[in-house]
Design a protein around this motif. Structure first.
Motif, short mmCIF file in Angstrom:
data_model
loop_
_atom_site.label_atom_id
_atom_site.label_comp_id
_atom_site.label_asym_id
_atom_site.label_seq_id
_atom_site.Cartn_x
_atom_site.Cartn_y
_atom_site.Cartn_z
N ARG A 98 0.61 -1.39 0.46
CA ARG A 98 -0.20 0.03 -0.36
C ARG A 98 0.42 1.08 0.29
O ARG A 98 0.62 2.31 -0.75
CB ARG A 98 -0.90 0.07 1.08
CG ARG A 98 -1.59 1.18 1.25
CD ARG A 98 -2.40 1.24 2.46
NE ARG A 98 -4.42 0.35 2.76
CZ ARG A 98 -4.84 0.88 3.41
NH1 ARG A 98 -4.61 1.52 4.64
NH2 ARG A 98 -5.92 0.59 2.83
N LEU A 99 1.92 0.77 0.35
CA LEU A 99 2.83 2.44 0.81
C LEU A 99 3.52 2.27 -0.33
O LEU A 99 3.82 3.59 -1.10
CB LEU A 99 3.92 2.12 1.73
CG LEU A 99 3.58 2.30 3.62
CD1 LEU A 99 4.14 1.83 4.31
CD2 LEU A 99 2.99 3.73 3.55
N VAL A 100 4.13 1.62 -1.19
CA VAL A 100 4.52 1.64 -2.22
C VAL A 100 3.73 2.08 -3.94
O VAL A 100 4.08 2.41 -4.58
CB VAL A 100 5.26 0.03 -2.80
CG1 VAL A 100 5.27 -0.06 -4.19
CG2 VAL A 100 5.88 -0.08 -1.59
N LEU A 101 2.29 1.38 -3.82
CA LEU A 101 1.55 2.32 -4.44
C LEU A 101 2.15 3.68 -4.24
O LEU A 101 0.65 4.81 -5.11
CB LEU A 101 0.20 1.71 -3.90
CG LEU A 101 -0.99 2.05 -4.47
CD1 LEU A 101 -1.03 2.25 -6.41
CD2 LEU A 101 -2.11 1.07 -4.36
N GLY A 102 1.28 4.09 -2.79
CA GLY A 102 1.50 5.53 -2.53
C GLY A 102 2.46 6.19 -3.41
O GLY A 102 2.33 7.43 -4.06
N CYS A 103 3.37 5.74 -3.42
CA CYS A 103 4.58 6.39 -3.73
C CYS A 103 4.45 6.29 -5.06
O CYS A 103 5.06 6.99 -5.99
CB CYS A 103 5.72 5.20 -3.22
SG CYS A 103 6.21 5.92 -1.87
N MET A 104 4.13 5.19 -6.14
CA MET A 104 3.69 4.80 -7.79
C MET A 104 2.62 6.50 -7.82
O MET A 104 3.29 6.79 -8.94
CB MET A 104 3.22 3.67 -7.65
CG MET A 104 4.42 2.15 -7.46
SD MET A 104 3.50 0.75 -7.42
CE MET A 104 2.30 0.74 -9.03
N ALA A 105 1.51 6.33 -6.76
CA ALA A 105 0.86 7.56 -8.03
C ALA A 105 1.51 8.87 -7.94
O ALA A 105 1.06 9.63 -7.86
CB ALA A 105 -0.37 7.94 -6.46
N GLU A 106 2.58 8.86 -6.93
CA GLU A 106 2.72 10.70 -6.65
C GLU A 106 4.13 10.61 -7.30
O GLU A 106 4.88 11.55 -7.62
CB GLU A 106 3.48 10.72 -5.32
CG GLU A 106 2.34 10.93 -4.17
CD GLU A 106 2.58 11.14 -2.63
OE1 GLU A 106 3.89 11.36 -2.74
OE2 GLU A 106 1.72 11.40 -1.99
N GLY A 107 4.55 8.87 -8.36
CA GLY A 107 5.40 8.92 -9.32
C GLY A 107 6.34 9.30 -9.07
O GLY A 107 8.23 9.73 -9.72
#
Length: 174
Positions: A98-107
């Protein structure tokens, strides 16, 4: 302040192009669906990225921006609406993915994500693969949309401190 809003607001055409990518369509499919040329689609994306101040590979970041600023309203984009229920078991994520997904979403890049979360680049790659597999898509904009729809985003805290304990540090034993 009205000038600030006008300068950063996305046009309805830009939002519709971003919504098509959020549905998992590729550029050729977006062109056919919206009856636009590839040049027009690219222009909408580049101008939207400039207005939203999204850099790098902008598609995932633009989808994130649209959800963050509530631009995908349920009346116009019902298939992209945020769900009020808990995600089904197949779409549930543990903390680190979930944290990695958040980082992915922020580019954030792989290296930046690894540094931000205090984990190795290989671990970031593993968590990214798990997120893509869990959500059943290979398209980042679609994965970001699914993350928002099922309540996985926004996942990162506002502070700059890592949200999880780094794995690569050794604990002193006494």
């Amino acid at each position: 302040m009205a000038g600030d809003t006008r300068d950063t607001a996305l046009s309805p055409a830009q939002i519709s192009v971003i919504a098509a990518y959020a549905r998992g369509l590729r550029t050729a499919q977006v062109c056919a669906t919206l009856d636009m040329s590839q040049r027009a689609v690219r222009s909408h994306i580049l101008r939207a990225a400039r207005r939203a101040q999204v850099s790098g590979r902008p598609l995932g970041g633009l989808v994130h921006h649209c959800y963050k600023h509530q631009l995908f309203d349920a009346d116009t984009y019902p298939d992209l609406a945020i769900r009020a229920t808990a995600p089904p078991p197949a779409l549930r994520l543990q903390n680190r993915p979930r944290l990695v997904l958040g980082c992915m979403a922020e580019g954030l890049s792989l290296n930046a994500t690894a540094q931000e979360l205090g984990i190795s680049k290989a671990s970031v790659m593993t968590y990214r693969r798990r997120v893509f597999a869990a959500f059943g898509s290979r398209e980042l904009p679609r994965v970001v949309a699914i993350g928002w729809q099922w309540g996985h985003l926004p996942a990162r805290p506002a502070t700059q401190t890592p949200a999880v304990k780094p794995m690569h540090t050794s604990e002193a034993t006494t």
